[in-house]
Design an enzyme around this catalytic site. Structure first.
Site, PDB file in Angstrom:
ATOM      1  N   HIS A  16      -9.612   4.810   8.327  1.00 35.45           N
ATOM      2  CA  HIS A  16      -8.257   5.348   8.278  1.00 35.45           C
ATOM      3  C   HIS A  16      -7.394   4.596   6.977  1.00 35.45           C
ATOM      4  O   HIS A  16      -7.082   3.243   7.104  1.00 35.45           O
ATOM      5  CB  HIS A  16      -7.643   4.957   9.555  1.00 35.45           C
ATOM      6  CG  HIS A  16      -6.237   5.327   9.643  1.00 35.45           C
ATOM      7  ND1 HIS A  16      -5.674   6.307  10.479  1.00 35.45           N
ATOM      8  CD2 HIS A  16      -5.066   5.265   8.599  1.00 35.45           C
ATOM      9  CE1 HIS A  16      -4.319   6.461  10.401  1.00 35.45           C
ATOM     10  NE2 HIS A  16      -4.299   6.168   9.269  1.00 35.45           N
ATOM     11  N   HIS A  18      -4.498   5.017   3.642  1.00 34.01           N
ATOM     12  CA  HIS A  18      -3.479   5.631   2.724  1.00 34.01           C
ATOM     13  C   HIS A  18      -3.854   5.281   1.518  1.00 34.01           C
ATOM     14  O   HIS A  18      -3.508   4.166   1.078  1.00 34.01           O
ATOM     15  CB  HIS A  18      -2.095   5.492   3.199  1.00 34.01           C
ATOM     16  CG  HIS A  18      -1.836   5.835   4.738  1.00 34.01           C
ATOM     17  ND1 HIS A  18      -1.451   7.191   5.090  1.00 34.01           N
ATOM     18  CD2 HIS A  18      -2.093   5.324   5.726  1.00 34.01           C
ATOM     19  CE1 HIS A  18      -1.349   7.116   6.304  1.00 34.01           C
ATOM     20  NE2 HIS A  18      -1.766   6.206   6.779  1.00 34.01           N
ATOM     21  N   LYS A 102      -6.178  15.905  10.673  1.00 36.65           N
ATOM     22  CA  LYS A 102      -5.133  14.679  11.122  1.00 36.65           C
ATOM     23  C   LYS A 102      -4.138  15.438  11.743  1.00 36.65           C
ATOM     24  O   LYS A 102      -3.507  16.346  11.235  1.00 36.65           O
ATOM     25  CB  LYS A 102      -4.674  13.797   9.906  1.00 36.65           C
ATOM     26  CG  LYS A 102      -3.744  13.011  10.552  1.00 36.65           C
ATOM     27  CD  LYS A 102      -4.382  11.729  11.285  1.00 36.65           C
ATOM     28  CE  LYS A 102      -3.282  10.778  11.469  1.00 36.65           C
ATOM     29  NZ  LYS A 102      -3.193   9.822  10.760  1.00 36.65           N
ATOM     30  N   HIS A 139      -2.736  10.744  15.209  1.00 32.73           N
ATOM     31  CA  HIS A 139      -1.549   9.813  15.418  1.00 32.73           C
ATOM     32  C   HIS A 139      -0.990   9.966  16.570  1.00 32.73           C
ATOM     33  O   HIS A 139      -0.064  10.735  17.070  1.00 32.73           O
ATOM     34  CB  HIS A 139      -0.435  10.036  14.425  1.00 32.73           C
ATOM     35  CG  HIS A 139       0.576   8.990  14.219  1.00 32.73           C
ATOM     36  ND1 HIS A 139       0.731   7.954  13.153  1.00 32.73           N
ATOM     37  CD2 HIS A 139       1.330   8.575  15.042  1.00 32.73           C
ATOM     38  CE1 HIS A 139       1.654   7.349  13.492  1.00 32.73           C
ATOM     39  NE2 HIS A 139       2.056   7.583  14.601  1.00 32.73           N
ATOM     40  N   HIS A 177      -5.257   3.892  14.961  1.00 36.87           N
ATOM     41  CA  HIS A 177      -4.497   2.791  15.011  1.00 36.87           C
ATOM     42  C   HIS A 177      -3.972   2.441  16.284  1.00 36.87           C
ATOM     43  O   HIS A 177      -2.938   2.484  16.619  1.00 36.87           O
ATOM     44  CB  HIS A 177      -3.596   2.927  14.146  1.00 36.87           C
ATOM     45  CG  HIS A 177      -2.773   4.160  13.540  1.00 36.87           C
ATOM     46  ND1 HIS A 177      -2.100   4.839  14.661  1.00 36.87           N
ATOM     47  CD2 HIS A 177      -2.437   4.739  12.642  1.00 36.87           C
ATOM     48  CE1 HIS A 177      -1.632   5.902  14.129  1.00 36.87           C
ATOM     49  NE2 HIS A 177      -1.827   5.724  12.847  1.00 36.87           N
ATOM     50  N   ASP A 257      -5.410   1.221   8.227  1.00 42.52           N
ATOM     51  CA  ASP A 257      -4.024   1.986   8.020  1.00 42.52           C
ATOM     52  C   ASP A 257      -3.411   1.185   7.046  1.00 42.52           C
ATOM     53  O   ASP A 257      -2.198   1.180   6.996  1.00 42.52           O
ATOM     54  CB  ASP A 257      -3.513   1.904   9.471  1.00 42.52           C
ATOM     55  CG  ASP A 257      -2.213   2.942   9.349  1.00 42.52           C
ATOM     56  OD1 ASP A 257      -2.095   3.953   8.564  1.00 42.52           O
ATOM     57  OD2 ASP A 257      -1.326   2.935  10.315  1.00 42.52           O
TER      58      ASP A 257
HETATM   59  C1  NCD Z   1       1.959   5.305   7.215  1.00 42.19           C
HETATM   60  C2  NCD Z   1       2.404   5.768   5.826  1.00 42.19           C
HETATM   61  O1  NCD Z   1       3.078   4.966   5.210  1.00 42.19           O
HETATM   62  O2  NCD Z   1       1.729   6.656   5.383  1.00 42.19           O
HETATM   63  N1  NCD Z   1       2.518   4.369   7.753  1.00 42.19           N
HETATM   64  C3  NCD Z   1       2.230   3.498   8.728  1.00 42.19           C
HETATM   65  O3  NCD Z   1       3.318   2.625   9.359  1.00 42.19           O
HETATM   66  N2  NCD Z   1       1.251   3.484   9.411  1.00 42.19           N
HETATM   67  C4  NCD Z   1       1.737   6.566   8.106  1.00 42.19           C
HETATM   68  C5  NCD Z   1       1.228   6.591   9.269  1.00 42.19           C
HETATM   69  O4  NCD Z   1      -0.068   6.238   9.194  1.00 42.19           O
HETATM   70  O5  NCD Z   1       1.722   6.422  10.239  1.00 42.19           O
HETATM   71 ZN    ZN Z   2      -2.081   5.968   8.703  1.00 42.94          ZN
END
Ligand code: NCD
Ligand code: ZN
Length: 357
Positions: A16, A18, A102, A139, A177, A257
């Protein structure tokens, strides 16, 4: 305790992550490629990645940003919306590049305004996913403003996840998460397996939820770099997550995450949610597992169970951690001359990943 001084593992994957887009990729891709072989890449760009063609184009941008010689493999996902056609699932699966879809409840977190407004609307898509063996990545937080922010995960499970599981008993689901004892217990209560004996239910756990309770958010003042969604919870929930991660139960696996936001967007009157952990992720997980004398369980969690869940081969390369303190940089360079602040900026971590031989 007799803690080992070095630890060699099968190279881990991040289930997971970003990576963002554009100029950010030069930074984010390098951080993850230094530690991980593969990552499940979240689709919450602006606008979100909603179909296979967009996922393939995003994948190509990530690959173009790889450091020379890197074999890092991005595993793409689609962003489920009320308008996702069920026919998109077969296209996604046949591409070989899309590994999950997702579900963000609308408004749950960063860039989730296109998320799903009522789950029944996407039941035909979930039906297609169940048939195609395409994992649903969830989520798990309600967005109901009446629900206390610390209860949103538990309420989501009861109100939404339980009905999805009942309606689609064969659907492969990852509860992403997880942050509560409730979520860990719910995952443990899911006993479905596929024909190969692989669990149909998985859950990712971040390093920050293993290392910190919500006290970290308010230690001597407001600490925006510990703010993420789902938000850190009470100490007893952190303990339950440590129990789950170090249990050897294959339903629990690594997902950082890691979610970078430029410093100015975090240190603001209305700061963005997201912790940046990718540059030191494995060190942070090692620290958490060492707290439980469970380093012998790190390889399963970080390098095996996620690959098994996603029906991908386990990696063959290895990575070595050494018990040798290192200081986390106070900032790291980011886009447009801005900087990002990693989790535990300026602190000393007990472990370090050795450079590949
Ligand atoms: C994530 C983001 O900034 O893209 N932020 C987070 O707090 N985890 C989005 C997400 O996965 O919820
Ligand atoms: Zn995330």
């Amino acid at each position: 305790m007799d803690e080992p001084q070095t630890l060699t593992l099968i190279r881990p994957d991040d289930w997971h992550l970003h990576l963002r887009d554009g100029a950010a990729l030069a930074h984010t891709v390098a951080w993850s490629a230094a530690q991980f072989a593969r990552a499940i890449v979240m689709p919450n760009l602006k606008p979100p990645v909603v179909d296979t063609a967009q996922a393939l184009a995003y994948r190509a941008r990530i690959v173009a940003a790889l450091p020379p010689g890197s074999g890092f493999e991005p595993l793409m996902t689609l962003y489920l919306t009320d308008a996702t056609p069920p026919g998109e699932i077969a296209r996604a699966r046949d591409s070989g590049a899309v590994h999950g879809v997702k579900l963000y409840p609308a408004g749950a977190t960063t860039n989730s305004d296109s998320g799903v407004t009522a789950l029944e609307r996407v039941y035909p898509v979930l039906e297609a996913m169940q048939g195609a063996g395409m994992p649903l990545l969830v989520h798990g937080e309600v967005t109901d403003p009446e629900v206390d922010v610390f209860d949103r995960e538990a309420v989501f499970i009861e109100r939404h996840l339980e009905p999805i599981r009942r309606a689609f008993p064969e659907l492969r689901i990852v509860l992403e998460h997880i942050t509560t004892a409730d979520a860990a217990a719910w995952v443990r209560a899911q006993h479905g397996r596929d024909a190969q004996g692989v669990p149909l239910q998985g859950a990712t756990i971040t390093a920050h939820h293993l290392l910190y309770s919500r006290n970290a958010l308010f230690a001597g003042g407001l600490r925006p770099h510990y703010y993420c969604l789902p938000v850190l919870k009470r100490a007893r929930h952190r303990a339950a997550l440590l129990d789950a991660a170090t249990s050897g139960d294959p339903r629990f696996f690594l997902g950082t995450d890691s979610a970078p936001h430029a410093r100015a967007a975090k240190e603001a009157a209305c700061g963005c949610a997201g912790c940046l952990t990718a540059p030191h992720a494995l060190e942070l997980y090692a620290q958490a597992f060492a707290e439980r004398d469970a380093l012998h369980r790190l390889e399963g969690f970080a390098s095996c169970f996620g690959a098994d869940f996603y029906r991908l081969p386990r990696n063959t390369a290895r990575v070595t951690l050494r018990r040798q303190p290192q200081r986390v940089p106070v900032t790291l360079p980011y886009v447009d001359g801005e900087v990002v602040v990693p989790l535990d900026a300026g602190a000393e971590l007990p472990w370090r990943v050795l450079p590949a031989a």
